[in-house]
Design a protein around this motif. Structure first.
Motif, PDB file in Angstrom:
ATOM      1  N   PHE A 111       0.857  -1.220  -0.015  1.00 25.08           N
ATOM      2  CA  PHE A 111      -0.068  -0.289   0.077  1.00 25.08           C
ATOM      3  C   PHE A 111       0.877   1.279   0.157  1.00 25.08           C
ATOM      4  O   PHE A 111       2.068   1.096   0.181  1.00 25.08           O
ATOM      5  N   ALA A 112       0.163   2.303  -0.201  1.00 22.94           N
ATOM      6  CA  ALA A 112       0.948   3.823  -0.509  1.00 22.94           C
ATOM      7  C   ALA A 112       2.217   4.140   0.438  1.00 22.94           C
ATOM      8  O   ALA A 112       3.269   4.132   0.029  1.00 22.94           O
ATOM      9  N   GLU A 113       1.940   3.864   1.711  1.00 22.53           N
ATOM     10  CA  GLU A 113       2.994   4.258   2.600  1.00 22.53           C
ATOM     11  C   GLU A 113       4.510   3.618   2.456  1.00 22.53           C
ATOM     12  O   GLU A 113       5.432   3.801   2.419  1.00 22.53           O
ATOM     13  N   PHE A 114       4.084   2.049   2.289  1.00 20.98           N
ATOM     14  CA  PHE A 114       5.036   1.100   2.178  1.00 20.98           C
ATOM     15  C   PHE A 114       5.524   1.320   1.021  1.00 20.98           C
ATOM     16  O   PHE A 114       6.897   1.276   0.845  1.00 20.98           O
ATOM     17  N   HIS A 115       4.753   1.172  -0.314  1.00 21.86           N
ATOM     18  CA  HIS A 115       5.608   1.355  -1.386  1.00 21.86           C
ATOM     19  C   HIS A 115       6.219   2.420  -1.754  1.00 21.86           C
ATOM     20  O   HIS A 115       7.317   2.410  -2.212  1.00 21.86           O
ATOM     21  N   ASP A 116       5.712   3.703  -1.532  1.00 15.62           N
ATOM     22  CA  ASP A 116       6.585   4.885  -1.792  1.00 15.62           C
ATOM     23  C   ASP A 116       7.810   5.222  -0.752  1.00 15.62           C
ATOM     24  O   ASP A 116       8.654   5.486  -1.414  1.00 15.62           O
ATOM     25  N   THR A 117       7.815   4.701   0.442  1.00 19.90           N
ATOM     26  CA  THR A 117       8.968   4.729   1.214  1.00 19.90           C
ATOM     27  C   THR A 117      10.209   3.506   0.339  1.00 19.90           C
ATOM     28  O   THR A 117      11.092   4.083   0.440  1.00 19.90           O
ATOM     29  N   MET A 118       9.734   2.535   0.098  1.00 16.46           N
ATOM     30  CA  MET A 118      10.604   1.400  -0.240  1.00 16.46           C
ATOM     31  C   MET A 118      11.016   1.877  -1.618  1.00 16.46           C
ATOM     32  O   MET A 118      12.344   1.476  -1.682  1.00 16.46           O
ATOM     33  N   ARG A 119      10.280   2.576  -2.547  1.00 16.04           N
ATOM     34  CA  ARG A 119      10.882   2.997  -3.657  1.00 16.04           C
ATOM     35  C   ARG A 119      11.349   4.361  -3.719  1.00 16.04           C
ATOM     36  O   ARG A 119      12.191   4.640  -4.834  1.00 16.04           O
ATOM     37  N   GLY A 120      11.214   5.038  -2.483  1.00 22.37           N
ATOM     38  CA  GLY A 120      11.776   6.351  -2.735  1.00 22.37           C
ATOM     39  C   GLY A 120      11.080   7.253  -3.799  1.00 22.37           C
ATOM     40  O   GLY A 120      11.745   8.379  -4.402  1.00 22.37           O
ATOM     41  N   TRP A 121       9.654   7.243  -3.673  1.00 24.26           N
ATOM     42  CA  TRP A 121       8.973   7.881  -4.832  1.00 24.26           C
ATOM     43  C   TRP A 121       7.727   8.171  -4.023  1.00 24.26           C
ATOM     44  O   TRP A 121       6.800   7.416  -4.128  1.00 24.26           O
ATOM     45  N   TYR A 122       7.558   9.480  -3.346  1.00 22.44           N
ATOM     46  CA  TYR A 122       6.478   9.686  -2.557  1.00 22.44           C
ATOM     47  C   TYR A 122       5.439  10.370  -3.590  1.00 22.44           C
ATOM     48  O   TYR A 122       5.454  11.080  -4.418  1.00 22.44           O
ATOM     49  N   GLY A 123       4.123   9.668  -3.374  1.00 20.32           N
ATOM     50  CA  GLY A 123       2.885   9.868  -4.254  1.00 20.32           C
ATOM     51  C   GLY A 123       2.960   8.895  -5.602  1.00 20.32           C
ATOM     52  O   GLY A 123       1.857   9.035  -6.355  1.00 20.32           O
ATOM     53  N   GLY A 124       3.960   8.096  -5.429  1.00 16.92           N
ATOM     54  CA  GLY A 124       4.078   6.897  -6.623  1.00 16.92           C
ATOM     55  C   GLY A 124       2.965   6.300  -6.560  1.00 16.92           C
ATOM     56  O   GLY A 124       2.547   5.905  -7.899  1.00 16.92           O
ATOM     57  N   TRP A 125       2.459   5.748  -5.512  1.00 14.93           N
ATOM     58  CA  TRP A 125       1.379   4.729  -5.360  1.00 14.93           C
ATOM     59  C   TRP A 125       0.377   5.123  -6.090  1.00 14.93           C
ATOM     60  O   TRP A 125      -0.381   4.526  -7.015  1.00 14.93           O
TER      61      TRP A 125
END
Length: 320
Positions: A115-129
């Protein structure tokens, strides 16, 4: 025949589990466009001569960053070769990129780790999800019934995101994905990240237990959840630190890997041991000799990787 081609080592995200993390200081390469065109003509001839359908799958790094991809994808499509790509989704909001994908690709795999918080943090792309969600829903709405684009989500599973995996799959189904695949976190690319995040024995067991009911639930929504029994056995063996050797993977018979320097091998783990330059394949006769060459090389010089095979296609990742 499936041909996976890593066309670039460049990426624009900072995933801590990936060797192509843009924050890592390292030399990076692109494939030469002329090498691609040369080998695609061989693949075209192979397909026309044998009726063996070829799927050419672009990989990276981030393959949609390769400057020549859109132009070459149009040429390859005219050759009659089906194409796919695996992307981090950073380019998918572009109307032009969406058009190129819809015009030239038969499959698209998008990486979504949680989900957004995990995905964006893991990828270093905030708002990416959220951007991926909007782009995938756009693509799902725009694809045509006559030649539909298969949309696939791939999830890198680790102990951090496994508890959310069933709910994540339901969310991805609502976006319009047709298929969901998963990889267990590997330790070869970033061994410093692996110990604290890899699946443990109990995590692998939990995954095996949750999949049957999850498959049924997703199938009712028209979504296929992949991962064969052999694939789950591979994941469990890794979690239990057990070696799983493969004596004969039918090297080169139905799957090939090509790296960004143009070396052809049975998989991306055996390129150094068995890689053959694209330039050495002059005609279809050279191409058809590859499986026998790989089989001979494996007998003459067994590669240590085969004693604990990590190649997901060997264990039928895409089957159920």
């Amino acid at each position: 025949m499936i041909v996976v081609w890593r066309i670039t080592q460049h990426c624009n995200l900072t995933c801590p589990f990936c060797e192509w993390d843009r924050s890592l200081s390292r030399k990076r390469s692109w494939i030469c466009a002329e090498q691609v065109l040369h080998f695609c003509r061989i693949l075209r001839d192979h397909q026309q001569t044998t009726n063996d359908r070829v799927l050419l799958s672009w990989l990276g790094g981030e393959p949609l960053l390769w400057p020549h991809l859109c132009d070459l994808a149009a040429i390859v499509r005219k050759m009659g070769i089906a194409q796919s790509a695996t992307t981090n989704g950073t380019s998918l909001a572009s109307p032009n990129m969406q058009k190129q994908i819809l015009d030239n690709f038969s499959e698209l795999t998008v990486s979504v780790d949680g989900f957004a918080e995990f995905h964006d943090t893991m990828r270093g792309w905030y708002g990416g999800w959220e951007r991926i969600k909007e782009a995938v829903m756009d693509l799902a709405a725009r694809r045509e019934d006559q030649n539909p684009l298969k949309l696939r989500a791939n999830v890198v599973l680790m102990r951090d995101n496994l508890p959310d995996f069933p709910d994540l799959c339901s969310e991805l189904a609502a976006w319009g994905f047709d298929e969901i695949t998963f990889n267990a976190l590997g330790g070869r690319d970033r061994p410093e990240f692996f110990p604290a995040h890899s699946l443990r024995s109990e995590d692998a067991l939990a995954l095996v237990k949750l999949l049957p009911a999850l498959r049924v639930r997703l199938a009712q929504k028209g979504v296929r959840l992949c991962g064969s029994a052999d694939y789950l056995a591979r994941i469990s063996a890794t979690a239990n630190r057990e070696r799983l050797a493969v004596a004969n993977c039918a090297a080169g018979e139905s799957f090939l890997f090509i790296d960004e320097t143009g070396r052809i091998s049975p998989c991306n783990f055996t390129t150094s041991a068995y890689g053959v330059p694209v330039e050495s394949i002059k005609c279809i006769q050279d191409f058809t000799k590859l499986p026998a060459y790989f089989a001979r090389r494996r007998l003459e010089m067994p590669d240590a990787t085969c004693e604990d095979c990590p190649s997901t296609q060997v264990f039928s990742k895409f089957a159920t």
